[in-house]
Design a protein around this motif. Structure first.
Motif, short mmCIF file in Angstrom:
data_model
loop_
_atom_site.label_atom_id
_atom_site.label_comp_id
_atom_site.label_asym_id
_atom_site.label_seq_id
_atom_site.Cartn_x
_atom_site.Cartn_y
_atom_site.Cartn_z
N TRP A 1 -3.56 10.19 32.27
CA TRP A 1 -4.52 11.89 32.38
C TRP A 1 -4.31 11.10 34.31
N LEU A 2 -5.11 10.28 34.88
CA LEU A 2 -5.46 10.30 35.91
C LEU A 2 -4.20 10.38 36.48
N ARG A 3 -2.77 9.86 36.31
CA ARG A 3 -1.63 10.56 36.56
C ARG A 3 -1.42 12.16 36.91
N THR A 4 -1.86 12.53 36.49
CA THR A 4 -1.74 14.16 36.11
C THR A 4 -2.50 14.85 37.16
N ARG A 5 -3.56 14.19 37.65
CA ARG A 5 -4.15 14.63 38.89
C ARG A 5 -4.29 14.09 40.16
N GLU A 6 -3.76 14.66 41.18
CA GLU A 6 -3.29 14.09 42.44
C GLU A 6 -4.29 15.04 43.22
N VAL B 1 -7.30 16.32 45.60
CA VAL B 1 -8.09 15.50 46.05
C VAL B 1 -9.47 16.30 45.69
N GLU B 2 -8.97 17.47 44.71
CA GLU B 2 -10.31 17.62 43.95
C GLU B 2 -10.17 16.85 42.63
N GLY B 3 -9.63 16.93 42.42
CA GLY B 3 -9.59 15.42 40.63
C GLY B 3 -9.63 13.75 40.69
N THR B 4 -9.46 13.76 42.58
CA THR B 4 -9.95 12.27 42.98
C THR B 4 -11.33 12.25 43.34
N THR B 5 -11.53 13.58 44.24
CA THR B 5 -13.48 13.54 44.31
C THR B 5 -14.18 14.22 42.90
N VAL C 1 -17.55 11.06 39.17
CA VAL C 1 -18.02 11.07 37.13
C VAL C 1 -18.33 9.44 37.31
N LEU C 2 -16.90 8.19 37.88
CA LEU C 2 -17.44 6.26 37.93
C LEU C 2 -18.20 6.56 38.27
N GLU C 3 -19.23 7.06 39.15
CA GLU C 3 -20.02 6.80 39.94
C GLU C 3 -21.40 6.82 38.80
N GLN C 4 -21.44 8.07 38.27
CA GLN C 4 -22.54 8.42 37.63
C GLN C 4 -22.85 7.03 36.64
#
Length: 127
Positions: free
Chosen positions: A106-111, A113-117, A122-125
């Motif tokens: 799934w992460l590979r499909t999110r290239e 900047v919006e997806g990365t942000t 989410v990871l911070e939460q």
């Protein structure tokens, strides 16, 4: 440990199929009660570590992972598997099986900047 199955080897079970293998764990797919698919995440021992240290690290990591999943599960719009069982002695998590892409794929499909942000937020939460 006596007659317990060693942490590095999941108990033999009909219908237990390894579906993914990583450096830290193997993921198995099986059914509970005949009708509910679940994932069993089995952490792998690191033979290069002192056995007592390896066991301590793996136990603390499996507990930390279960806590992180539980926190993420409670967040709106974050889809992670429910944690059904934490077995720190056998270094296993039993999780809800979710059909679809692995997190890695799934992460590979999110290239974008919006997806990365979004992922970073989410990871911070979750912690």
């Amino acid at each position: 440990m006596g007659s317990q199955t060693p942490a590095s080897q999941p108990a033999a079970s009909p219908g237990l199929a390894a579906v993914a293998q990583g450096a830290e764990a193997t993921i198995y797919r099986t059914r509970l009660f005949g009708d509910q698919d679940v994932a069993i995440k089995q952490r792998l021992p690191k033979r290069y570590r002192i056995p007592e240290l390896d066991e301590h690290l793996n136990r603390s990591r499996i507990i930390a992972e279960a806590r992180a999943l539980a926190r993420a599960w409670s967040l709106p719009h974050v889809h992670v598997p429910a944690v059904y069982l934490v077995d720190p002695h056998r270094l296993r998590l039993v999780l809800e099986w979710i059909e679809g892409l692995s997190l890695r794929d799934w992460l590979r499909t999110r290239e974008s900047v919006e997806g990365t942000t979004h992922i970073a937020a989410v990871l911070e939460q979750v912690g």
